[in-house]
Design a protein around this motif. Sequence first.
Motif, PDB file in Angstrom:
ATOM      1  N   THR A  76       0.829  -1.210   0.000  1.00 26.49           N
ATOM      2  CA  THR A  76       0.000   0.000   0.000  1.00 26.49           C
ATOM      3  C   THR A  76       0.858   1.253   0.000  1.00 26.49           C
ATOM      4  O   THR A  76       2.078   1.214   0.206  1.00 26.49           O
ATOM      5  CB  THR A  76      -0.895   0.069   1.252  1.00 26.49           C
ATOM      6  OG1 THR A  76      -0.054   0.304   2.398  1.00 26.49           O
ATOM      7  CG2 THR A  76      -1.683  -1.213   1.454  1.00 26.49           C
ATOM      8  N   ARG A  88       2.024   8.465  -5.763  1.00 27.39           N
ATOM      9  CA  ARG A  88       0.841   7.668  -5.417  1.00 27.39           C
ATOM     10  C   ARG A  88      -0.154   8.508  -4.604  1.00 27.39           C
ATOM     11  O   ARG A  88      -1.360   8.436  -4.816  1.00 27.39           O
ATOM     12  CB  ARG A  88       1.233   6.423  -4.609  1.00 27.39           C
ATOM     13  CG  ARG A  88       1.874   5.322  -5.414  1.00 27.39           C
ATOM     14  CD  ARG A  88       0.909   4.700  -6.422  1.00 27.39           C
ATOM     15  NE  ARG A  88       1.477   3.558  -7.107  1.00 27.39           N
ATOM     16  CZ  ARG A  88       2.418   3.600  -8.034  1.00 27.39           C
ATOM     17  NH1 ARG A  88       2.938   4.759  -8.383  1.00 27.39           N
ATOM     18  NH2 ARG A  88       2.849   2.515  -8.628  1.00 27.39           N
ATOM     19  N   VAL A  92      -4.317   9.624  -5.402  1.00 24.78           N
ATOM     20  CA  VAL A  92      -5.519   9.305  -4.614  1.00 24.78           C
ATOM     21  C   VAL A  92      -6.064  10.493  -3.821  1.00 24.78           C
ATOM     22  O   VAL A  92      -7.264  10.557  -3.551  1.00 24.78           O
ATOM     23  CB  VAL A  92      -5.254   8.122  -3.638  1.00 24.78           C
ATOM     24  CG1 VAL A  92      -4.832   6.889  -4.393  1.00 24.78           C
ATOM     25  CG2 VAL A  92      -4.223   8.488  -2.573  1.00 24.78           C
ATOM     26  N   ASP A 223      -2.350  -2.097  -7.199  1.00 23.75           N
ATOM     27  CA  ASP A 223      -2.292  -0.851  -6.422  1.00 23.75           C
ATOM     28  C   ASP A 223      -3.692  -0.431  -5.965  1.00 23.75           C
ATOM     29  O   ASP A 223      -3.910  -0.054  -4.818  1.00 23.75           O
ATOM     30  CB  ASP A 223      -1.752   0.307  -7.284  1.00 23.75           C
ATOM     31  CG  ASP A 223      -0.256   0.245  -7.525  1.00 23.75           C
ATOM     32  OD1 ASP A 223       0.436  -0.438  -6.753  1.00 23.75           O
ATOM     33  OD2 ASP A 223       0.215   0.891  -8.487  1.00 23.75           O
ATOM     34  N   PHE A 227      -5.303  -0.251  -2.226  1.00 19.32           N
ATOM     35  CA  PHE A 227      -5.794   1.021  -1.686  1.00 19.32           C
ATOM     36  C   PHE A 227      -7.250   0.876  -1.220  1.00 19.32           C
ATOM     37  O   PHE A 227      -7.628   1.379  -0.162  1.00 19.32           O
ATOM     38  CB  PHE A 227      -5.686   2.139  -2.722  1.00 19.32           C
ATOM     39  CG  PHE A 227      -6.125   3.468  -2.180  1.00 19.32           C
ATOM     40  CD1 PHE A 227      -5.330   4.163  -1.278  1.00 19.32           C
ATOM     41  CD2 PHE A 227      -7.345   4.017  -2.549  1.00 19.32           C
ATOM     42  CE1 PHE A 227      -5.747   5.369  -0.748  1.00 19.32           C
ATOM     43  CE2 PHE A 227      -7.761   5.234  -2.027  1.00 19.32           C
ATOM     44  CZ  PHE A 227      -6.959   5.916  -1.133  1.00 19.32           C
TER      45      PHE A 227
END
Length: 408
Positions: A76, A88, A92, A223, A227
């Motif tokens: 994560t 990353r 998000v 991924d 998440f």
Amino acid sequence: MATAHQVPDILSPEFAANPYPAYRAMRESAPLIWHEATKSYIVSRYEDVEHAFKDKESQFTTDNYDWQIEPVHGKTILQLSGREHAVRRALVAPAFRGSDLREKFLPVIERNSRELIDAFRHTGSADLVTDYATRFPVNVIADMLGLDKADHARFHGWYTAVIAFLGNLSGDAEVAAAGERTRVEFAAYMLPIIRERRDNLGDDLLSTLCAAEVDGVRMSDEDIKAFCSLLLAAGGETTDKAIASVFANLLLHPDQLAAVQRDRTLIDRAFAETLRFTPPVHMIMRQTAQDVEVSGGTIPAGATVTCLIGAANRDGSRYEEPDRFNIFRDDLTTTTAFSAAADHLAFALGRHFCVGALLAKAEVETGVNQLLDAMPDIRLADGFDPVEQGVFTRGPRTLPVLFTPVRG
């Protein structure tokens, strides 16, 4: 440096029943403890936990998550550092703040809260944990992702197993096996949905994650699955406990409940003070990259460090009357309480500050407002005294209340 024998052990029934006296003893006389059972160093003072969270990975890292959470979630964002982490997080984070949160997800939050309250608003009684708090955040996340809320029981079972795995300080083999099974089951459920969503993008969060790109980098199916797993567990368990704890604290302090009922802008203060006074997550681990000086001694390089949020948030050197719930305290800044500049530690701090903090704030604001509207004379069920349970995460397991139904 102290040993665990000088204070109540974090794995003892005495600690589970009420950790706060143990926290005080640790801060005052044993700020650094070697804990043999968990093979970790325990820190409890505000300045030391803050240091561990704010450090930019030169002294404290999240390498411990390789063994602590990867077995249940997969790899994560929490395990990444440097540019990889920054990219990353940029993929998000937009969904959890600003216009996306306000325009796309606030209606989802409001609708899910109302649907749950509609089931009991006419009855005059409810259990705020089982009827509302355990269901609300998971339903919101499922809705945000565009998943079927009919699968709520599966989501709840999965995140309960994950949280048990993370809090498995005593190394129970069955708890570990159940957590690892969850990773397999969740992947089998989620990966086909991700692949289908890539081909049929909508306006849900899962579609956003599938389409998101930063500097030519996109998230892989793995991924996104990791998440979503993290989001269900972290966003479910913590907000569930936060909402229950806000009400437990207010119901035990009727004058402060009355103030919030009169002035709903105080809900943020009540939430911030609850995060300080009875945080949903009581401990988070880090790993040292080098020898680190803290109160009480030196932690060697490569060691696991158990950071006691529940203890640090009641440090008398940081807060006036730390063991008193007071939404009007002037040493807790509400305006920054849900940002990386917070002056409490419940969301961690620094680069790994909780990405969902503003989502949690929106859920608590909405939920508390709607519940108070539906239950203007809310009171604890006769003879009931709210009791926190849990060690790694803590909150009331049940919270029965009575009220006079509002005639609409």
